[in-house]
Design an enzyme around this catalytic site. Structure first.
Site, PDB file in Angstrom:
ATOM      1  N   GLN A  25      53.291  36.116  31.975  1.00  0.00           N
ATOM      2  CA  GLN A  25      52.398  34.956  31.822  1.00  0.00           C
ATOM      3  C   GLN A  25      53.024  33.686  32.398  1.00  0.00           C
ATOM      4  O   GLN A  25      52.315  32.828  32.915  1.00  0.00           O
ATOM      5  CB  GLN A  25      52.082  34.771  30.327  1.00  0.00           C
ATOM      6  CG  GLN A  25      50.835  33.966  30.046  1.00  0.00           C
ATOM      7  CD  GLN A  25      49.556  34.786  30.133  1.00  0.00           C
ATOM      8  OE1 GLN A  25      49.495  35.884  29.636  1.00  0.00           O
ATOM      9  NE2 GLN A  25      48.543  34.237  30.763  1.00  0.00           N
ATOM     10  N   LYS A  61      52.321  33.886  36.152  1.00  0.00           N
ATOM     11  CA  LYS A  61      50.877  33.859  36.363  1.00  0.00           C
ATOM     12  C   LYS A  61      50.344  32.439  36.168  1.00  0.00           C
ATOM     13  O   LYS A  61      49.600  31.908  37.005  1.00  0.00           O
ATOM     14  CB  LYS A  61      50.213  34.800  35.348  1.00  0.00           C
ATOM     15  CG  LYS A  61      48.710  34.907  35.474  1.00  0.00           C
ATOM     16  CD  LYS A  61      48.065  35.530  34.230  1.00  0.00           C
ATOM     17  CE  LYS A  61      48.604  36.896  33.904  1.00  0.00           C
ATOM     18  NZ  LYS A  61      47.791  37.590  32.878  1.00  0.00           N
ATOM     19  N   LYS A  71      52.818  34.616  24.633  1.00  0.00           N
ATOM     20  CA  LYS A  71      51.927  35.733  24.304  1.00  0.00           C
ATOM     21  C   LYS A  71      52.155  36.106  22.854  1.00  0.00           C
ATOM     22  O   LYS A  71      53.218  35.843  22.294  1.00  0.00           O
ATOM     23  CB  LYS A  71      52.250  36.938  25.182  1.00  0.00           C
ATOM     24  CG  LYS A  71      51.122  37.936  25.298  1.00  0.00           C
ATOM     25  CD  LYS A  71      50.128  37.533  26.368  1.00  0.00           C
ATOM     26  CE  LYS A  71      48.929  38.445  26.407  1.00  0.00           C
ATOM     27  NZ  LYS A  71      48.130  38.203  27.624  1.00  0.00           N
ATOM     28  N   GLY A 103      42.372  35.297  23.864  1.00  0.00           N
ATOM     29  CA  GLY A 103      42.210  36.729  23.624  1.00  0.00           C
ATOM     30  C   GLY A 103      43.001  37.591  24.593  1.00  0.00           C
ATOM     31  O   GLY A 103      43.566  37.119  25.576  1.00  0.00           O
ATOM     32  N   ASP A 104      43.073  38.856  24.290  1.00  0.00           N
ATOM     33  CA  ASP A 104      43.605  39.906  25.164  1.00  0.00           C
ATOM     34  C   ASP A 104      43.012  41.205  24.596  1.00  0.00           C
ATOM     35  O   ASP A 104      41.962  41.146  23.929  1.00  0.00           O
ATOM     36  CB  ASP A 104      45.154  39.891  25.149  1.00  0.00           C
ATOM     37  CG  ASP A 104      45.776  40.748  26.258  1.00  0.00           C
ATOM     38  OD1 ASP A 104      45.840  40.272  27.396  1.00  0.00           O
ATOM     39  OD2 ASP A 104      46.172  41.901  25.998  1.00  0.00           O
ATOM     40  N   THR A 164      38.172  36.628  33.933  1.00  0.00           N
ATOM     41  CA  THR A 164      39.243  37.506  34.410  1.00  0.00           C
ATOM     42  C   THR A 164      38.694  38.516  35.417  1.00  0.00           C
ATOM     43  O   THR A 164      39.267  38.713  36.503  1.00  0.00           O
ATOM     44  CB  THR A 164      39.927  38.226  33.229  1.00  0.00           C
ATOM     45  OG1 THR A 164      40.258  37.250  32.244  1.00  0.00           O
ATOM     46  CG2 THR A 164      41.173  38.954  33.679  1.00  0.00           C
ATOM     47  N   ASN A 173      36.352  43.682  28.126  1.00  0.00           N
ATOM     48  CA  ASN A 173      35.951  42.409  28.716  1.00  0.00           C
ATOM     49  C   ASN A 173      36.253  42.339  30.213  1.00  0.00           C
ATOM     50  O   ASN A 173      35.378  41.983  31.015  1.00  0.00           O
ATOM     51  CB  ASN A 173      36.655  41.266  27.975  1.00  0.00           C
ATOM     52  CG  ASN A 173      36.470  39.936  28.677  1.00  0.00           C
ATOM     53  OD1 ASN A 173      37.320  39.510  29.462  1.00  0.00           O
ATOM     54  ND2 ASN A 173      35.347  39.289  28.454  1.00  0.00           N
ATOM     55  N   SER A 232      40.779  29.406  30.978  1.00  0.00           N
ATOM     56  CA  SER A 232      41.214  28.869  29.685  1.00  0.00           C
ATOM     57  C   SER A 232      41.728  27.441  29.852  1.00  0.00           C
ATOM     58  O   SER A 232      41.459  26.564  29.020  1.00  0.00           O
ATOM     59  CB  SER A 232      42.344  29.726  29.091  1.00  0.00           C
ATOM     60  OG  SER A 232      41.829  30.867  28.440  1.00  0.00           O
TER      61      SER A 232
HETATM   62  P1  NDP Z   1      39.433  44.810  25.730  1.00  0.00           P
HETATM   63  O1  NDP Z   1      39.989  45.032  24.383  1.00  0.00           O
HETATM   64  O2  NDP Z   1      38.153  44.079  25.880  1.00  0.00           O
HETATM   65  O3  NDP Z   1      39.285  46.199  26.506  1.00  0.00           O
HETATM   66  C1  NDP Z   1      40.372  47.035  26.696  1.00  0.00           C
HETATM   67  C2  NDP Z   1      39.925  48.268  27.434  1.00  0.00           C
HETATM   68  O4  NDP Z   1      41.083  48.987  27.859  1.00  0.00           O
HETATM   69  C3  NDP Z   1      39.134  49.228  26.548  1.00  0.00           C
HETATM   70  O5  NDP Z   1      38.233  49.945  27.343  1.00  0.00           O
HETATM   71  C4  NDP Z   1      40.235  50.134  26.010  1.00  0.00           C
HETATM   72  O6  NDP Z   1      39.781  51.421  25.617  1.00  0.00           O
HETATM   73  C5  NDP Z   1      41.149  50.250  27.182  1.00  0.00           C
HETATM   74  N1  NDP Z   1      42.521  50.456  26.693  1.00  0.00           N
HETATM   75  C6  NDP Z   1      43.255  49.589  25.951  1.00  0.00           C
HETATM   76  N2  NDP Z   1      44.438  50.119  25.608  1.00  0.00           N
HETATM   77  C7  NDP Z   1      44.455  51.331  26.161  1.00  0.00           C
HETATM   78  C8  NDP Z   1      45.403  52.367  26.188  1.00  0.00           C
HETATM   79  N3  NDP Z   1      46.603  52.239  25.559  1.00  0.00           N
HETATM   80  N4  NDP Z   1      45.089  53.494  26.867  1.00  0.00           N
HETATM   81  C9  NDP Z   1      43.878  53.620  27.492  1.00  0.00           C
HETATM   82  N5  NDP Z   1      42.941  52.663  27.513  1.00  0.00           N
HETATM   83  C10 NDP Z   1      43.217  51.557  26.856  1.00  0.00           C
HETATM   84  O7  NDP Z   1      40.605  44.062  26.530  1.00  0.00           O
HETATM   85  P2  NDP Z   1      40.505  43.226  27.893  1.00  0.00           P
HETATM   86  O8  NDP Z   1      39.426  43.746  28.751  1.00  0.00           O
HETATM   87  O9  NDP Z   1      40.525  41.808  27.530  1.00  0.00           O
HETATM   88  O10 NDP Z   1      41.940  43.549  28.541  1.00  0.00           O
HETATM   89  C11 NDP Z   1      42.133  44.580  29.498  1.00  0.00           C
HETATM   90  C12 NDP Z   1      43.393  44.318  30.289  1.00  0.00           C
HETATM   91  O11 NDP Z   1      43.267  43.064  30.985  1.00  0.00           O
HETATM   92  C13 NDP Z   1      44.678  44.185  29.471  1.00  0.00           C
HETATM   93  O12 NDP Z   1      45.747  44.709  30.226  1.00  0.00           O
HETATM   94  C14 NDP Z   1      44.856  42.684  29.319  1.00  0.00           C
HETATM   95  O13 NDP Z   1      46.202  42.335  29.083  1.00  0.00           O
HETATM   96  C15 NDP Z   1      44.381  42.228  30.685  1.00  0.00           C
HETATM   97  N6  NDP Z   1      43.953  40.830  30.792  1.00  0.00           N
HETATM   98  C16 NDP Z   1      42.993  40.338  29.979  1.00  0.00           C
HETATM   99  C17 NDP Z   1      42.575  39.018  30.133  1.00  0.00           C
HETATM  100  C18 NDP Z   1      41.453  38.449  29.327  1.00  0.00           C
HETATM  101  O14 NDP Z   1      41.083  37.306  29.594  1.00  0.00           O
HETATM  102  N7  NDP Z   1      40.875  39.164  28.384  1.00  0.00           N
HETATM  103  C19 NDP Z   1      43.206  38.141  31.115  1.00  0.00           C
HETATM  104  C20 NDP Z   1      44.167  38.795  31.972  1.00  0.00           C
HETATM  105  C21 NDP Z   1      44.521  40.093  31.784  1.00  0.00           C
HETATM  106  P3  NDP Z   1      39.676  51.794  24.055  1.00  0.00           P
HETATM  107  O15 NDP Z   1      38.490  51.061  23.550  1.00  0.00           O
HETATM  108  O16 NDP Z   1      39.529  53.278  24.043  1.00  0.00           O
HETATM  109  O17 NDP Z   1      40.965  51.327  23.435  1.00  0.00           O
HETATM  110  O1  2IT Z   2      46.795  38.031  30.152  1.00  0.00           O
HETATM  111  C1  2IT Z   2      46.149  36.968  30.166  1.00  0.00           C
HETATM  112  O2  2IT Z   2      46.259  36.143  31.076  1.00  0.00           O
HETATM  113  C2  2IT Z   2      45.206  36.716  29.071  1.00  0.00           C
HETATM  114  N1  2IT Z   2      45.051  37.558  28.205  1.00  0.00           N
HETATM  115  C3  2IT Z   2      44.452  35.422  29.000  1.00  0.00           C
HETATM  116  C4  2IT Z   2      45.305  34.339  28.412  1.00  0.00           C
HETATM  117  C5  2IT Z   2      44.610  33.029  28.138  1.00  0.00           C
HETATM  118  O3  2IT Z   2      45.290  32.174  27.555  1.00  0.00           O
HETATM  119  O4  2IT Z   2      43.451  32.830  28.493  1.00  0.00           O
END
Ligand code: NDP
Ligand code: 2IT
Length: 448
Positions: free
Chosen positions: A114, A117, A129, A168-169, A213, A244, A380
């Site tokens: 982070q 980034k 984080k 969130g994450d 994202t 998401n 954000s």
């Molecule tokens: P969500 O919780 O909305 O979705 C996560 C998705 O990934 C679900 O489909 C989940 O499946 C799957 N998943 C999570 N853990 C695992 C695992 N161990 N093995 C297999 N599948 C898995 O999270 P986000 O969409 O927010 O985040 C997804 C990725 O993007 C993460 O790596 C996060 O760090 C990254 N990210 C998110 C940001 C954001 O703004 N939200 C910003 C930048 C990066 P299931 O439901 O089966 O667990």
């Molecule tokens: O991994 C990431 O950049 C996030 N989950 C978003 C972090 C944020 O503060 O919006």
């Protein structure tokens, strides 16, 4: 990738020794350090001021107990984390992850990534984080609320719009941010929107943050394709995950003329050759909180592959958007063999070091997470700007800002890679470009 420079190798060994067992953190550190050899040759002051050693050590790490009661009245205990990694460029900024796999090594890898980034976004945000090993799956809204309230009852004292601003994450979306914001407000008796991002639109949230994202990652891939005189038009795409990031990646791919044929969750893969029905995915995932397997019950021509590997499906563009290390060396080789020309990481560190090597050697477009998924945290920071000005911007205005930010990140990574003699290597470009800005601020701030 280049061998770690001798001076830097010692620093990496020290990180291994000081942080035993934190394998994801080691992986994230090594990827950055492997790129810094030529940087310290140009900037000996970074070695003198021990910038790399300091950057690898979080400024502050908070670990706390989170007790709560489930619907049966049974007491449950989870562990909460917030790693405040680096505040050279602004208040600590980064998401909270609620997933049973969360431990200090995961939070530290995410916090470390982070830093760079957030630097790449060009906005005034430091790196942090947090999260918990709480598993939101199968919990009722009331249980999630009680957990979030307990979590915030400890965390609130560490937050502030000029101090630390979570979002969130994985496992943390609008519902969880709402419960945490409510508890923060209640404990402090202050309506401070700037203390969390990803808020609801009627109580301080920003338009486009939900989409940011996924949209941003797709813009980044679009820029990589444009740099090679190509586009998303008619490209067959894969997006892993169905949360998401995955949902809004699929949406933007479709808007830019691509066709996304598969997505997934931790149980399996949905393959729909004629293109995914995103309205259905949104209904299943965002409204009903169901599993992706239910998609096949509605679309009979779609195939659900239980425990399947999405990367076995032929594609031209792959956008991993689920979790860390979801593409290994073998998956990367399969993707390249099947004709994949671009990979853009919506997730954080989704490709193993072996996988990265395959992509770089094949010279396909490979956009690493800290560059490609920076649109989320960038938006954000735009939410923080709106909160500070008691303002709210239109969707079009905010999305244009996001697009401009992603175009800039791409250009900076591209040009830095050229400057350091590795044209087309966005890993090197992102790591060096993200690092230098933080390093210069640390030099300027003195030994703290
Ligand atoms: P969500 O919780 O909305 O979705 C996560 C998705 O990934 C679900 O489909 C989940 O499946 C799957 N998943 C999570 N853990 C695992 C695992 N161990 N093995 C297999 N599948 C898995 O999270 P986000 O969409 O927010 O985040 C997804 C990725 O993007 C993460 O790596 C996060 O760090 C990254 N990210 C998110 C940001 C954001 O703004 N939200 C910003 C930048 C990066 P299931 O439901 O089966 O667990
Ligand atoms: O991994 C990431 O950049 C996030 N989950 C978003 C972090 C944020 O503060 O919006």
């Amino acid at each position: 990738m280049a061998k770690v420079d001798v001076k830097i190798e010692g620093m990496y060994q020290e990180v291994l020794k000081r942080n035993p067992g934190e394998t994801e953190f080691h992986q994230a550190v090594l990827e950055v350090l492997e790129c810094l050899g030529p940087v310290v040759v140009k900037h000996p002051e970074y070695l003198e001021r021990k910038i790399i050693e300091r950057i690898c050590e979080p400024e502050r790490q908070i670990i706390f107990r989170v007790p709560w009661q489930d619907d049966k009245g049974i007491v449950q205990i989870n562990r909460g984390f917030r790693v405040e990694f680096n505040s050279s460029l602004g208040p600590y900024k980064g998401g909270l992850r609620f997933h049973p796999s969360v431990y200090l090594g995961i939070v530290k890898f995410l916090g470390f990534e982070q830093i760079f980034k957030n630097s790449l976004t060009g906005l005034p945000i430091g790196g942090g984080k947090g999260g918990s090993d709480f598993d939101p799956k199968g919990k009722t809204d009331d249980e999630v609320m009680r957990f979030c309230q307990s979590f915030m009852t400890e965390l609130y004292r560490h937050l502030g719009e000029h101090t630390d601003v979570p979002a969130g994450d994985i496992g943390v979306g609008g519902r969880e941010i709402g419960y945490m914001f409510g508890q923060y407000k209640r404990i402090t008796n202050r309506y401070e929107p700037g203390v969390l991002t990803g808020k609801g639109l009627t109580w301080g949230g920003s338009l486009v943050r939900t989409e940011a994202t996924g949209y941003g990652a797709t813009y980044f891939v679009n820029e990589m394709l444009k740099a090679r005189k190509d586009s998303f038009e008619d490209k067959t795409c894969l997006v892993s995950g169905s949360g998401n990031v995955a949902i809004y990646t699929i949406e933007k791919i479709h808007q830019l003329g691509g066709k996304c044929v598969a997505c997934s969750d931790s149980n399996g893969v949905i393959y729909h050759e004629k293109g995914l029905d995103l309205d259905l995915i949104k209904q299943l995932k965002e409204v009903e909180r169901r599993r992706i397997s239910d998609y096949a019950a509605v679309h009979k021509d779609a195939k659900y592959i239980a425990n399947g590997n999405i990367w076995d499906i032929p594609c031209q563009v792959a956008m991993p958007s689920a979790t860390q290390n979801e593409i290994n060396g073998k998956d990367a080789a399969t993707l390249v063999k099947n004709g994949c020309i671009a990979v853009g990481e919506g997730a954080n560190m989704p490709t193993t070091p072996e996988g990265i090597k395959v992509f770089l050697e094949a010279k396909i477009c490979y956009g690493p997470g800290k560059a490609a998924n920076a649109g989320g945290v960038a938006t954000s920071a735009l939410e923080m700007q709106q909160n500070a000005g008691r303002d709210s911007w239109s969707f079009e205005y905010t999305e244009k800002k996001l697009e401009d930010i992603m175009v800039n990140i791409h250009r900076n990574c591209f040009e830095t890679a050229e400057e350091y003699g590795a044209p087309g290597n966005y890993v090197l470009g992102a790591n060096i470009c993200g690092f230098i800005k933080v390093a210069n601020a640390m030099v300027a701030h003195g030994l703290i």
